[in-house]
Design a protein around this motif. Structure first.
Motif, PDB file in Angstrom:
ATOM      1  N   VAL A  68      -9.292  44.093 -11.519  1.00 23.10           N
ATOM      2  CA  VAL A  68      -9.128  44.377 -10.106  1.00 23.10           C
ATOM      3  C   VAL A  68      -8.062  43.437  -9.549  1.00 23.10           C
ATOM      4  CG1 VAL A  68     -11.032  42.814  -9.514  1.00 23.10           C
ATOM      5  CG2 VAL A  68     -10.311  44.551  -7.874  1.00 23.10           C
ATOM      6  N   CYS A  69      -7.182  43.944  -8.728  1.00 20.33           N
ATOM      7  CA  CYS A  69      -6.149  43.111  -8.109  1.00 20.33           C
ATOM      8  C   CYS A  69      -6.798  42.206  -7.064  1.00 20.33           C
ATOM      9  CB  CYS A  69      -5.086  43.976  -7.449  1.00 20.33           C
ATOM     10  SG  CYS A  69      -4.161  45.009  -8.611  1.00 20.33           S
ATOM     11  N   CYS A  70      -6.339  40.963  -6.994  1.00 24.25           N
ATOM     12  CA  CYS A  70      -6.963  39.993  -6.109  1.00 24.25           C
ATOM     13  C   CYS A  70      -5.919  39.030  -5.541  1.00 24.25           C
ATOM     14  CB  CYS A  70      -8.060  39.224  -6.851  1.00 24.25           C
ATOM     15  SG  CYS A  70      -7.490  38.397  -8.365  1.00 24.25           S
ATOM     16  N   PHE A  71      -6.387  38.102  -4.726  1.00 22.10           N
ATOM     17  CA  PHE A  71      -5.564  37.061  -4.120  1.00 22.10           C
ATOM     18  C   PHE A  71      -4.324  37.654  -3.434  1.00 22.10           C
ATOM     19  CE2 PHE A  71      -8.360  34.613  -6.762  1.00 22.10           C
ATOM     20  CZ  PHE A  71      -8.573  33.449  -6.022  1.00 22.10           C
ATOM     21  N   SER A  72      -3.141  37.046  -3.616  1.00 15.43           N
ATOM     22  CA  SER A  72      -1.954  37.495  -2.879  1.00 15.43           C
ATOM     23  C   SER A  72      -1.533  38.906  -3.270  1.00 15.43           C
ATOM     24  CB  SER A  72      -0.793  36.520  -3.100  1.00 15.43           C
ATOM     25  OG  SER A  72      -0.500  36.366  -4.471  1.00 15.43           O
ATOM     26  N   THR A  73      -1.812  39.317  -4.517  1.00 14.47           N
ATOM     27  CA  THR A  73      -1.472  40.693  -4.919  1.00 14.47           C
ATOM     28  C   THR A  73      -2.275  41.696  -4.107  1.00 14.47           C
ATOM     29  OG1 THR A  73      -0.929  39.987  -7.168  1.00 14.47           O
ATOM     30  CG2 THR A  73      -1.405  42.318  -6.836  1.00 14.47           C
ATOM     31  N   ALA A  74      -3.583  41.449  -3.980  1.00 17.03           N
ATOM     32  CA  ALA A  74      -4.412  42.326  -3.163  1.00 17.03           C
ATOM     33  C   ALA A  74      -3.943  42.319  -1.710  1.00 17.03           C
ATOM     34  CB  ALA A  74      -5.872  41.889  -3.256  1.00 17.03           C
ATOM     35  N   THR A 114     -16.570  36.098  -9.085  1.00 13.64           N
ATOM     36  CA  THR A 114     -17.862  36.777  -9.024  1.00 13.64           C
ATOM     37  C   THR A 114     -17.795  37.780  -7.882  1.00 13.64           C
ATOM     38  OG1 THR A 114     -19.011  34.802  -9.822  1.00 13.64           O
ATOM     39  CG2 THR A 114     -20.343  36.487  -8.736  1.00 13.64           C
ATOM     40  N   LEU A 115     -17.721  39.051  -8.230  1.00 11.51           N
ATOM     41  CA  LEU A 115     -17.534  40.106  -7.247  1.00 11.51           C
ATOM     42  C   LEU A 115     -18.718  41.061  -7.249  1.00 11.51           C
ATOM     43  CD1 LEU A 115     -13.793  40.969  -8.073  1.00 11.51           C
ATOM     44  CD2 LEU A 115     -14.619  39.549  -6.185  1.00 11.51           C
ATOM     45  N   CYS A 116     -19.239  41.351  -6.064  1.00 12.10           N
ATOM     46  CA  CYS A 116     -20.272  42.378  -5.950  1.00 12.10           C
ATOM     47  C   CYS A 116     -19.609  43.708  -5.584  1.00 12.10           C
ATOM     48  CB  CYS A 116     -21.322  41.989  -4.919  1.00 12.10           C
ATOM     49  SG  CYS A 116     -20.674  41.634  -3.283  1.00 12.10           S
ATOM     50  N   GLU A 117     -20.395  44.757  -5.551  1.00 13.29           N
ATOM     51  CA  GLU A 117     -19.827  46.098  -5.363  1.00 13.29           C
ATOM     52  C   GLU A 117     -19.029  46.212  -4.069  1.00 13.29           C
ATOM     53  OE1 GLU A 117     -21.276  50.783  -5.230  1.00 13.29           O
ATOM     54  OE2 GLU A 117     -22.696  49.193  -5.754  1.00 13.29           O
ATOM     55  N   ILE A 126      -5.738  52.269  -6.971  1.00 16.24           N
ATOM     56  CA  ILE A 126      -5.623  50.955  -7.608  1.00 16.24           C
ATOM     57  C   ILE A 126      -6.859  50.129  -7.276  1.00 16.24           C
ATOM     58  CG2 ILE A 126      -4.250  48.839  -7.775  1.00 16.24           C
ATOM     59  CD1 ILE A 126      -1.882  50.517  -6.669  1.00 16.24           C
ATOM     60  N   PRO A 127      -7.559  49.603  -8.273  1.00 13.31           N
ATOM     61  CA  PRO A 127      -8.713  48.736  -7.988  1.00 13.31           C
ATOM     62  C   PRO A 127      -8.251  47.431  -7.349  1.00 13.31           C
ATOM     63  CG  PRO A 127      -8.226  48.755 -10.349  1.00 13.31           C
ATOM     64  CD  PRO A 127      -7.346  49.780  -9.728  1.00 13.31           C
ATOM     65  N   VAL A 128      -8.872  47.088  -6.234  1.00 14.82           N
ATOM     66  CA  VAL A 128      -8.429  45.935  -5.453  1.00 14.82           C
ATOM     67  C   VAL A 128      -9.634  45.325  -4.737  1.00 14.82           C
ATOM     68  CG1 VAL A 128      -7.901  47.393  -3.456  1.00 14.82           C
ATOM     69  CG2 VAL A 128      -6.753  45.201  -3.688  1.00 14.82           C
ATOM     70  N   THR A 129      -9.584  44.031  -4.472  1.00 14.33           N
ATOM     71  CA  THR A 129     -10.655  43.421  -3.698  1.00 14.33           C
ATOM     72  C   THR A 129     -10.626  43.971  -2.272  1.00 14.33           C
ATOM     73  OG1 THR A 129      -9.172  41.519  -3.340  1.00 14.33           O
ATOM     74  CG2 THR A 129     -10.889  41.278  -5.004  1.00 14.33           C
ATOM     75  N   SER A 130     -11.781  44.039  -1.652  1.00 14.76           N
ATOM     76  CA  SER A 130     -11.888  44.573  -0.297  1.00 14.76           C
ATOM     77  C   SER A 130     -11.092  43.710   0.677  1.00 14.76           C
ATOM     78  CB  SER A 130     -13.353  44.605   0.134  1.00 14.76           C
ATOM     79  OG  SER A 130     -13.847  43.280   0.288  1.00 14.76           O
ATOM     80  N   ALA A 131     -10.870  44.231   1.864  1.00 16.72           N
ATOM     81  CA  ALA A 131     -10.102  43.484   2.857  1.00 16.72           C
ATOM     82  C   ALA A 131     -10.757  42.145   3.169  1.00 16.72           C
ATOM     83  CB  ALA A 131      -9.963  44.320   4.133  1.00 16.72           C
ATOM     84  N   ARG A 133     -12.973  40.426   1.370  1.00 14.60           N
ATOM     85  CA  ARG A 133     -12.984  39.536   0.214  1.00 14.60           C
ATOM     86  C   ARG A 133     -11.576  38.990  -0.063  1.00 14.60           C
ATOM     87  NH1 ARG A 133     -16.162  36.816  -3.814  1.00 14.60           N
ATOM     88  NH2 ARG A 133     -14.476  35.617  -4.775  1.00 14.60           N
ATOM     89  N   THR A 134     -10.577  39.827   0.116  1.00 12.35           N
ATOM     90  CA  THR A 134      -9.197  39.370  -0.051  1.00 12.35           C
ATOM     91  C   THR A 134      -8.905  38.226   0.915  1.00 12.35           C
ATOM     92  OG1 THR A 134      -8.443  41.558  -0.783  1.00 12.35           O
ATOM     93  CG2 THR A 134      -6.773  40.045   0.053  1.00 12.35           C
ATOM     94  N   TRP A 135      -9.329  38.393   2.174  1.00 12.44           N
ATOM     95  CA  TRP A 135      -9.114  37.333   3.162  1.00 12.44           C
ATOM     96  C   TRP A 135      -9.797  36.038   2.724  1.00 12.44           C
ATOM     97  CZ3 TRP A 135     -12.538  34.490   6.139  1.00 12.44           C
ATOM     98  CH2 TRP A 135     -11.947  33.680   7.137  1.00 12.44           C
TER      99      TRP A 135
END
Length: 313
Positions: A68-74, A114-117, A126-131, A133-135
């Protein structure tokens, strides 16, 4: 020297996987010709061809099961404003769901989260962290002001009578819930400080920074999304920041306000406000470069004092 054979149209000019090459019936040796470079394991990219971030993320997540894309990429996929160095970052940040080690491959910054649904979603497939969670993850790499600007972006909603309607990507309550649920996450102190400063209705980073500067010099909290109306109920103006009690309107006019049509609209806005007894304070990028945000906030203070506000009130 022989020129490399042309690639099929659907592969030409873009990065592709070796599996896509095989499926297209292209000989295996074509992947090693001089017009292509090895961007990552099993990936070929044509030289001197910029690749859209979404395409790169879609390709890399397809090669990394559970990624899943995360951090600055997300954040970039969400369209969130970031400092220039993060906007131009070349690495793609990925984390694996369901535990396991960090994704390891060239061009990827791997993370173990550690990511929940509800922490995950998809943007254009594209799989990505939620808004929200990204923040929260940005709290480990941004300072407080940049994190507030990012939070303002995610929670902003607008339903003005002009322009397009803007829906928030998440709510302020969602940001608070992320902070409450992650007491030990990196950057949590920054997140706790920033979440109390986020406000719904800020349209841009300069608006957020101006509001924070106004708070630093002790100004009262302005109202966002305020509509100035005439006695008959017609809408006259929609200031970025407003002090209805003192009839002071504050606007940050960005680059698009330099266009002739927009300048005419801004003049009409300020004339309408003046006719209704309001005082307008307009801040531009030039003002910020000259005086900084604190200096611009001082202009708002002066306007408030002239309107009757007292610093010791």
């Amino acid at each position: 020297m022989r020129q490399p054979s042309p690639l099929p149209p659907h592969l030409a000019g873009r990065s592709f996987t070796l599996l896509e090459q095989v499926q297209a019936g292209v000989p295996a040796g074509r992947a090693w010709r001089r017009d292509l470079r090895v961007a990552s394991r099993g990936v070929r990219v044509p030289w001197n061809e910029a690749q859209p971030l979404r395409h790169t993320c879609r390709l890399l997540t397809s090669l990394t099961p559970g990624a899943v894309c995360c951090f600055s990429t997300a954040a970039r996929l969400w369209g969130c404003p970031l400092p220039l160095d993060l906007q131009n970052e070349l690495l793609v940040h990925l984390s694996k769901t369901g535990g396991g080690g960090r994704p390891v491959r060239k061009g990827v910054a791997g993370h173990r989260l550690t990511l929940c649904e509800q922490d995950m979603t998809r943007l254009d497939g594209i799989p990505v962290t939620s808004a929200a969670r990204t923040w929260l993850d940005l709290a480990s790499i941004l300072d407080v002001e940049d994190l507030v600007a990012a939070g303002d972006y995610f929670i902003c909603s607008q339903s003005r009578s002009f322009g397009s309607r803007r829906e928030a990507f998440c709510s302020l309550a969602d940001l608070r819930a992320q902070v409450a649920a992650a007491p030990g996450v990196r950057g949590i102190r920054t997140a706790r400080q920033a979440v109390d400063l986020c406000r719904v209705g800020a349209d841009s980073v300069p608006e957020s920074r101006l509001r924070l500067a106004m708070a630093r010099i002790g100004l009262p909290e302005p109202t966002l999304r305020y509509v100035v109306e005439e006695p008959a109920g017609w809408e006259l103006a929609w200031p970025d920041l407003a002090y209805p009690e003192f009839k002071v309107a504050v606007n940050y006019d960005g680059r698009h306000h330099l266009e002739a049509r927009q300048r005419e609209s801004d003049i009409r806005r300020d004339e309408s406000l003046a006719a209704a007894g309001w005082h307008s304070v307009t801040v531009t990028a030039g003002h910020v470069r000259t005086w900084g945000y604190d200096g611009c906030a001082q202009r708002v203070l002066d306007a408030l004092v002239r309107a009757g506000w007292r610093i010791d009130a």
